[in-house]
Design a protein around this motif. Structure first.
Motif, PDB file in Angstrom:
ATOM      1  N   GLU A 246     -12.149  -1.723  11.493  1.00 37.80           N
ATOM      2  CA  GLU A 246     -13.310  -1.265  12.247  1.00 37.80           C
ATOM      3  C   GLU A 246     -13.971  -2.396  13.011  1.00 37.80           C
ATOM      4  OE1 GLU A 246     -15.661   0.747   9.306  1.00 37.80           O
ATOM      5  OE2 GLU A 246     -14.381   2.527   9.370  1.00 37.80           O
ATOM      6  N   ALA A 247     -13.837  -3.611  12.516  1.00 34.97           N
ATOM      7  CA  ALA A 247     -14.400  -4.782  13.200  1.00 34.97           C
ATOM      8  C   ALA A 247     -13.490  -5.265  14.326  1.00 34.97           C
ATOM      9  CB  ALA A 247     -14.633  -5.912  12.193  1.00 34.97           C
ATOM     10  N   GLY A 248     -12.372  -4.571  14.506  1.00 32.16           N
ATOM     11  CA  GLY A 248     -11.458  -4.936  15.592  1.00 32.16           C
ATOM     12  C   GLY A 248     -10.707  -6.224  15.351  1.00 32.16           C
ATOM     13  N   LYS A 249     -10.488  -6.576  14.082  1.00 27.98           N
ATOM     14  CA  LYS A 249      -9.823  -7.838  13.775  1.00 27.98           C
ATOM     15  C   LYS A 249      -8.309  -7.776  13.907  1.00 27.98           C
ATOM     16  CE  LYS A 249     -13.442  -9.651  10.871  1.00 27.98           C
ATOM     17  NZ  LYS A 249     -13.831 -10.180   9.591  1.00 27.98           N
ATOM     18  N   GLY A 250      -7.738  -6.579  13.988  1.00 27.22           N
ATOM     19  CA  GLY A 250      -6.289  -6.471  14.042  1.00 27.22           C
ATOM     20  C   GLY A 250      -5.772  -6.167  15.424  1.00 27.22           C
ATOM     21  N   THR A 251      -4.550  -6.601  15.700  1.00 27.13           N
ATOM     22  CA  THR A 251      -3.882  -6.245  16.946  1.00 27.13           C
ATOM     23  C   THR A 251      -2.549  -5.614  16.591  1.00 27.13           C
ATOM     24  OG1 THR A 251      -2.901  -8.447  17.125  1.00 27.13           O
ATOM     25  CG2 THR A 251      -4.960  -8.072  18.297  1.00 27.13           C
ATOM     26  N   GLY A 252      -2.334  -4.428  17.116  1.00 29.70           N
ATOM     27  CA  GLY A 252      -1.110  -3.696  16.815  1.00 29.70           C
ATOM     28  C   GLY A 252      -1.445  -2.243  16.548  1.00 29.70           C
ATOM     29  N   GLU A 253      -0.725  -1.647  15.625  1.00 24.32           N
ATOM     30  CA  GLU A 253      -0.844  -0.221  15.331  1.00 24.32           C
ATOM     31  C   GLU A 253      -2.002   0.063  14.372  1.00 24.32           C
ATOM     32  OE1 GLU A 253       2.882   1.871  14.639  1.00 24.32           O
ATOM     33  OE2 GLU A 253       3.936   0.081  15.346  1.00 24.32           O
ATOM     34  N   VAL A 254      -3.214  -0.068  14.875  1.00 24.42           N
ATOM     35  CA  VAL A 254      -4.419   0.112  14.059  1.00 24.42           C
ATOM     36  C   VAL A 254      -4.466   1.517  13.466  1.00 24.42           C
ATOM     37  CG1 VAL A 254      -6.944   0.155  14.095  1.00 24.42           C
ATOM     38  CG2 VAL A 254      -5.703  -1.643  15.326  1.00 24.42           C
ATOM     39  N   ALA A 255      -4.190   2.543  14.254  1.00 21.23           N
ATOM     40  CA  ALA A 255      -4.264   3.923  13.762  1.00 21.23           C
ATOM     41  C   ALA A 255      -3.266   4.153  12.629  1.00 21.23           C
ATOM     42  CB  ALA A 255      -4.009   4.905  14.902  1.00 21.23           C
ATOM     43  N   ARG A 256      -2.098   3.586  12.757  1.00 26.86           N
ATOM     44  CA  ARG A 256      -1.088   3.752  11.703  1.00 26.86           C
ATOM     45  C   ARG A 256      -1.536   3.092  10.400  1.00 26.86           C
ATOM     46  NH1 ARG A 256       5.042   1.505  11.758  1.00 26.86           N
ATOM     47  NH2 ARG A 256       5.681   2.414   9.798  1.00 26.86           N
ATOM     48  N   VAL A 257      -2.058   1.890  10.483  1.00 25.14           N
ATOM     49  CA  VAL A 257      -2.522   1.190   9.289  1.00 25.14           C
ATOM     50  C   VAL A 257      -3.708   1.929   8.678  1.00 25.14           C
ATOM     51  CG1 VAL A 257      -3.519  -0.955   8.402  1.00 25.14           C
ATOM     52  CG2 VAL A 257      -1.583  -1.039   9.995  1.00 25.14           C
ATOM     53  N   ARG A 258      -4.619   2.405   9.500  1.00 23.08           N
ATOM     54  CA  ARG A 258      -5.764   3.172   9.004  1.00 23.08           C
ATOM     55  C   ARG A 258      -5.265   4.412   8.256  1.00 23.08           C
ATOM     56  NH1 ARG A 258     -10.598   2.572  11.066  1.00 23.08           N
ATOM     57  NH2 ARG A 258      -9.798   2.079  13.132  1.00 23.08           N
ATOM     58  N   ASP A 259      -4.252   5.095   8.789  1.00 18.53           N
ATOM     59  CA  ASP A 259      -3.691   6.275   8.141  1.00 18.53           C
ATOM     60  C   ASP A 259      -3.105   5.911   6.770  1.00 18.53           C
ATOM     61  OD1 ASP A 259      -2.702   9.085   8.073  1.00 18.53           O
ATOM     62  OD2 ASP A 259      -0.747   8.071   8.135  1.00 18.53           O
ATOM     63  N   VAL A 260      -2.377   4.803   6.684  1.00 15.79           N
ATOM     64  CA  VAL A 260      -1.810   4.365   5.405  1.00 15.79           C
ATOM     65  C   VAL A 260      -2.926   4.065   4.411  1.00 15.79           C
ATOM     66  CG1 VAL A 260      -0.556   2.466   4.279  1.00 15.79           C
ATOM     67  CG2 VAL A 260       0.397   3.566   6.311  1.00 15.79           C
TER      68      VAL A 260
ATOM     69  N   ALA B 248     -11.577  -0.579   1.141  1.00 18.96           N
ATOM     70  CA  ALA B 248     -12.769  -0.762   1.984  1.00 18.96           C
ATOM     71  C   ALA B 248     -12.705  -2.066   2.774  1.00 18.96           C
ATOM     72  CB  ALA B 248     -14.026  -0.720   1.128  1.00 18.96           C
ATOM     73  N   GLU B 249     -12.217  -3.123   2.159  1.00 22.41           N
ATOM     74  CA  GLU B 249     -12.114  -4.415   2.839  1.00 22.41           C
ATOM     75  C   GLU B 249     -11.196  -4.338   4.052  1.00 22.41           C
ATOM     76  OE1 GLU B 249      -9.980  -8.673   1.915  1.00 22.41           O
ATOM     77  OE2 GLU B 249     -11.038  -7.708   0.264  1.00 22.41           O
ATOM     78  N   PHE B 250     -10.060  -3.693   3.891  1.00 16.66           N
ATOM     79  CA  PHE B 250      -9.121  -3.604   5.015  1.00 16.66           C
ATOM     80  C   PHE B 250      -9.582  -2.617   6.076  1.00 16.66           C
ATOM     81  CE2 PHE B 250      -6.425  -5.661   1.859  1.00 16.66           C
ATOM     82  CZ  PHE B 250      -5.926  -6.693   2.630  1.00 16.66           C
ATOM     83  N   VAL B 251     -10.213  -1.522   5.670  1.00 14.58           N
ATOM     84  CA  VAL B 251     -10.770  -0.575   6.647  1.00 14.58           C
ATOM     85  C   VAL B 251     -11.861  -1.270   7.459  1.00 14.58           C
ATOM     86  CG1 VAL B 251     -12.130   1.547   6.892  1.00 14.58           C
ATOM     87  CG2 VAL B 251     -10.130   1.509   5.394  1.00 14.58           C
TER      88      VAL B 251
ATOM     89  N   PHE C  83       0.862  -1.173   0.000  1.00 18.19           N
ATOM     90  CA  PHE C  83       0.000   0.000   0.000  1.00 18.19           C
ATOM     91  C   PHE C  83       0.905   1.231   0.000  1.00 18.19           C
ATOM     92  CE2 PHE C  83      -2.687  -3.339   1.575  1.00 18.19           C
ATOM     93  CZ  PHE C  83      -3.941  -3.044   1.068  1.00 18.19           C
ATOM     94  N   PHE C  84       1.001   1.892  -1.151  1.00 24.23           N
ATOM     95  CA  PHE C  84       1.860   3.067  -1.300  1.00 24.23           C
ATOM     96  C   PHE C  84       1.213   4.282  -0.650  1.00 24.23           C
ATOM     97  CE2 PHE C  84       3.057   0.443  -4.901  1.00 24.23           C
ATOM     98  CZ  PHE C  84       4.417   0.650  -5.043  1.00 24.23           C
ATOM     99  N   THR C  85       2.039   5.073   0.049  1.00 22.52           N
ATOM    100  CA  THR C  85       1.601   6.398   0.476  1.00 22.52           C
ATOM    101  C   THR C  85       2.421   7.466  -0.238  1.00 22.52           C
ATOM    102  OG1 THR C  85       3.008   6.273   2.437  1.00 22.52           O
ATOM    103  CG2 THR C  85       0.673   5.708   2.711  1.00 22.52           C
ATOM    104  N   SER C  86       3.518   7.078  -0.843  1.00 24.92           N
ATOM    105  CA  SER C  86       4.270   7.966  -1.730  1.00 24.92           C
ATOM    106  C   SER C  86       3.757   7.709  -3.146  1.00 24.92           C
ATOM    107  CB  SER C  86       5.771   7.661  -1.627  1.00 24.92           C
ATOM    108  OG  SER C  86       6.032   6.317  -1.996  1.00 24.92           O
TER     109      SER C  86
END
Length: 150
Positions: free
Chosen positions: A78-92, A71-74, A8-11
């Protein structure tokens, strides 16, 4: 069974034709082949030597596949399926400029053999571009550090 990895590119994401032109200099054993004409060059095969390792697809904002993947990853976050840096991944995911998806092609080989061929490619992408790598059933990574388990 299909297994996918995605960057997932942000640059700004390069065209696959540009990656194909610069890859052999950085990784002489690797190549991208079977590129479509320049105006539709979003698919290629990743080769290590003569071995086809992955089918690549570069998707850009404004396309249905891009919208669906984000949308699938967001939704998973939102369903709380991930553990770790959720805010960082959401930002990416929110700032994502392109998704480079790789369908891993096992070719009857063991996982370690395939990853030995594919890992240098992802290392090269991550060294040149900002973003995160995602691997099915494993989560999001920055280099070899898992940022978020899924």
């Amino acid at each position: 069974m299909s297994h996918y990895m995605r960057f997932f590119f942000t640059s700004p994401a390069p065209a696959l034709s540009r990656l194909a032109a610069t890859l052999p200099t950085a990784l002489p054993r690797h190549s991208l082949r079977h590129l479509a004409p320049e105006d539709a060059a979003h698919e290629a095969g990743l080769y290590a030597g003569e071995t086809l390792c992955a089918a690549l697809d570069l998707t850009l904002p404004g396309t249905p596949l891009f919208t669906d993947e984000i949308a699938e990853f967001v939704a998973a976050l939102e369903a709380g399926k991930g553990t770790g840096e959720v805010a960082r991944v959401r930002d990416v995911l929110t700032r994502c400029t392109a998704v480079l998806a790789a369908q891993i092609l096992w070719q009857g080989r063991k996982t370690d053999e395939v990853m030995d061929d594919i890992d240098p490619f992802w290392d090269w992408i991550a060294a040149q571009h900002e973003g995160l790598l995602q691997a099915d059933t494993q989560g999001f990574f920055e280099g070899y550090d898992r940022v978020l388990a899924l």
